[in-house]
Motif scaffolding. Structure first.
Motif, PDB file in Angstrom:
ATOM      1  N   LEU A 424       0.819  -1.205   0.000  1.00 20.37           N
ATOM      2  CA  LEU A 424       0.000   0.000   0.000  1.00 20.37           C
ATOM      3  C   LEU A 424       0.852   1.253   0.000  1.00 20.37           C
ATOM      4  CD1 LEU A 424      -2.886  -0.959   2.469  1.00 20.37           C
ATOM      5  CD2 LEU A 424      -3.027  -0.704  -0.012  1.00 20.37           C
ATOM      6  N   ASP A 425       1.987   1.212   0.700  1.00 15.42           N
ATOM      7  CA  ASP A 425       2.893   2.364   0.674  1.00 15.42           C
ATOM      8  C   ASP A 425       3.392   2.639  -0.745  1.00 15.42           C
ATOM      9  OD1 ASP A 425       2.771   3.097   3.273  1.00 15.42           O
ATOM     10  OD2 ASP A 425       4.657   2.180   3.889  1.00 15.42           O
ATOM     11  N   ARG A 426       3.525   1.574  -1.534  1.00 17.02           N
ATOM     12  CA  ARG A 426       4.038   1.721  -2.884  1.00 17.02           C
ATOM     13  C   ARG A 426       2.933   2.098  -3.874  1.00 17.02           C
ATOM     14  NH1 ARG A 426       8.771  -0.305  -4.903  1.00 17.02           N
ATOM     15  NH2 ARG A 426       9.429   0.230  -2.808  1.00 17.02           N
ATOM     16  N   VAL A 432      -5.981   2.737   2.591  1.00 15.33           N
ATOM     17  CA  VAL A 432      -7.297   2.352   2.089  1.00 15.33           C
ATOM     18  C   VAL A 432      -8.208   2.138   3.289  1.00 15.33           C
ATOM     19  CG1 VAL A 432      -6.363   1.280   0.008  1.00 15.33           C
ATOM     20  CG2 VAL A 432      -6.680  -0.104   2.073  1.00 15.33           C
ATOM     21  N   ARG A 433      -9.471   1.889   3.030  1.00 15.23           N
ATOM     22  CA  ARG A 433     -10.424   1.637   4.111  1.00 15.23           C
ATOM     23  C   ARG A 433      -9.982   0.427   4.937  1.00 15.23           C
ATOM     24  NH1 ARG A 433     -13.686   1.557  -0.228  1.00 15.23           N
ATOM     25  NH2 ARG A 433     -14.166  -0.635   0.229  1.00 15.23           N
ATOM     26  N   ALA A 436     -10.994  -2.918   3.468  1.00 17.13           N
ATOM     27  CA  ALA A 436     -10.193  -3.323   2.312  1.00 17.13           C
ATOM     28  C   ALA A 436      -8.830  -3.850   2.758  1.00 17.13           C
ATOM     29  CB  ALA A 436     -10.022  -2.151   1.357  1.00 17.13           C
ATOM     30  N   ARG A 437      -8.232  -3.169   3.727  1.00 15.85           N
ATOM     31  CA  ARG A 437      -6.937  -3.638   4.247  1.00 15.85           C
ATOM     32  C   ARG A 437      -7.075  -5.032   4.852  1.00 15.85           C
ATOM     33  NH1 ARG A 437      -2.114  -1.234   6.099  1.00 15.85           N
ATOM     34  NH2 ARG A 437      -2.932   0.832   5.629  1.00 15.85           N
ATOM     35  N   ALA A 438      -8.147  -5.251   5.610  1.00 18.38           N
ATOM     36  CA  ALA A 438      -8.347  -6.548   6.253  1.00 18.38           C
ATOM     37  C   ALA A 438      -8.498  -7.662   5.214  1.00 18.38           C
ATOM     38  CB  ALA A 438      -9.580  -6.496   7.160  1.00 18.38           C
ATOM     39  N   ALA A 464      -4.432  -6.597  -7.229  1.00 20.52           N
ATOM     40  CA  ALA A 464      -5.712  -6.207  -6.628  1.00 20.52           C
ATOM     41  C   ALA A 464      -5.743  -4.730  -6.259  1.00 20.52           C
ATOM     42  CB  ALA A 464      -5.972  -7.072  -5.391  1.00 20.52           C
ATOM     43  N   ILE A 465      -4.626  -4.238  -5.709  1.00 19.30           N
ATOM     44  CA  ILE A 465      -4.559  -2.826  -5.317  1.00 19.30           C
ATOM     45  C   ILE A 465      -4.675  -1.931  -6.556  1.00 19.30           C
ATOM     46  CG2 ILE A 465      -3.114  -1.038  -4.286  1.00 19.30           C
ATOM     47  CD1 ILE A 465      -1.929  -3.314  -2.505  1.00 19.30           C
TER      48      ILE A 465
END
Length: 467
Positions: A424-426, A432-433, A436-438, A464-465
């Protein structure tokens, strides 16, 4: 809203806001770009994006030389499109290129009618030259540009039988907007442009076909020619507001539509600066409004923004000068962009690409998905005939320069939560919510992968991201 933003303890200059600035003032950022931005600070990073590196202007003659050659390679402009993507990624001043793309859409001209890649290249160079300058000289230059003259049938605009195409688009699409002129203004302005022709290589004034009589345009009466009509349009207050609204939508926020009062300070400053685009961009991109939730993630990325942003986040060449692998084929990116609905040098009509949610439909979203899969698998640089098998089988890891999983090694991330955080950092700085992270963490954790399987799972999570 438009006062300069300054970081605070509650809203620091961090990856979220650095990435936000790079998405809008550039096409995205590499990991190295974000690291340098955090070290340099907000003010220095904003200056760098607005002004470019010290020698960015020195690169333009070289890029133009290459562009002229690319324009001779094929009559459809395929090589020219690859060249422009190369400029966007390697040109040293991405805001200049992003504004060149904005002006290309604003003065929408298509090679499908012009049929001359050389003229399309010259128009593109004109947009780059004036990208951050003043709008008046840009509008005057476009009015005499041979690609534009061919595109809007100016050679058929003759005394006694005026063609209204350019006069109409000058007012409706280029300077004032609907509701700020009348049909009589269009007819009279068309007379002023009679004899403004092209010989196929440059502007050519044909005095025998020019109507030199008096015309009344936007309340002004005189023996106007085309240049005078352009100046009359530029003097109207509606011109600044029309341009400011369009630039705001493109660089700040698409939703909700801005209230007039919000735009008033921008319009006033733009007029007082004699339509200085650089000053307007500084005011917008450096503002409190820009660095707020009013602007954060309030635009649908165009295909060019989506593709180049994903490439910059993934492709190691932009971080390491000594990476050894097959260079990314910019021509392959042209093919992907076509499937997503954005063919450079060929906007759909005189209004250009409408943008916003129009970019997203069942076909174009699927193409974005397929592109993301090809990118994270490393197949994006393979010829089309080889890509599908590579993506489907996944038998080979991507070259390290194109592998999202390399970030796990750098961060020593092995736990699902750490893997997701690194990705996510990249790919989505700012997070994200929680739900979504979970889901991402549960996906990475499924069957407790390790080693090569964890790397493959990380690539799938990156896909997916990106989608």
């Amino acid at each position: 809203a438009w006062k300069p933003w300054a970081p605070t303890a509650s809203q620091p200059w961090d990856r979220k806001w650095a990435a936000h600035l790079f998405r809008r003032a550039a096409f995205g950022a590499t990991a190295a770009d974000l690291a340098r931005a955090l070290d340099a600070g907000h003010a220095a990073t904003l200056d760098l994006l607005l002004d470019g590196p010290p020698k960015a202007a020195d690169l333009i003659p070289t890029f133009n030389d290459v562009g002229r050659v690319a324009a001779t390679r094929d009559g459809e402009g395929h090589a020219l499109r690859g060249w422009w993507l190369y400029c966007m990624l390697h040109g040293g001043h991405p805001l200049r290129e992003k504004l060149a793309l904005f002006w290309h859409n604003h003065f929408a001209t298509s090679i499908n009618k012009v049929r001359d890649p050389g003229l399309m290249f010259r128009q593109n160079a004109l947009f780059r030259e004036h990208a951050l300058g003043k709008f008046g000289p840009l509008l005057h230059a476009v009015t005499r540009d041979p690609a534009m003259l061919l595109w809007l049938d100016s050679n058929s605009n003759v005394k006694g039988k005026a063609n209204e195409n350019y006069a109409r688009e000058l007012m409706e699409l280029f300077s004032l907007g609907v509701g700020n002129y009348t049909e009589a203004d269009v007819r009279e302005a068309a007379r002023a442009f009679t004899g403004w022709h092209t010989d196929g290589q440059g502007f050519k004034f044909n005095p025998g076909q020019h109507d030199s009589g008096e015309k009344t345009v936007l309340g002004k009466t005189g023996p106007w020619d085309g240049a005078a009509v352009v100046d009359i349009a530029l003097a109207r207050p509606a011109c600044a507001r029309f341009l400011v609204r369009k630039l705001y939508t493109h660089f700040v926020s698409e939703v909700p539509p801005p209230e007039e009062a919000l735009l008033d300070p921008l319009c006033d400053a733009f007029r007082k600066s004699e339509y200085d685009i650089h000053s307007l961009m500084r005011m917008m991109l450096g503002s409190r409004h820009f660095f707020s939730e009013h602007a954060f993630r309030k635009r649908v990325k165009s295909p060019v923004e989506y593709v180049l942003g994903a490439v910059l986040a993934t492709y190691r060449r932009y971080d390491e000068a000594d990476a050894h692998f097959r260079p990314l084929a910019h021509g392959q990116l042209v093919r992907w962009l076509s499937g997503m609905g954005q063919v450079l040098f060929a906007p759909p009509n005189v209004k250009g690409w409408p943008g916003g949610r129009v970019w997203l439909n069942t076909a174009t979203v699927l193409e974005r998905n397929n592109f993301a899969a090809a990118l994270v698998s490393g197949a994006v640089w393979l010829p089309p005939a080889e890509q599908q098998a590579f993506v489907v089988t996944g038998d080979l890891p991507p070259p390290k320069a194109l592998d999202p999983a390399r970030a796990l090694e750098e961060e020593k991330a092995t736990k699902p939560a750490d893997v997701v955080r690194v990705l996510l950092d990249r790919y989505a700085p700012g997070g994200v919510r929680d739900d979504a992270r979970a889901k991402l963490e549960a996906f990475v954790a499924d069957d407790e992968p390790t080693g090569l399987q964890l790397a493959r799972r990380a690539r799938e999570a990156a896909h997916a991201i990106l989608t």
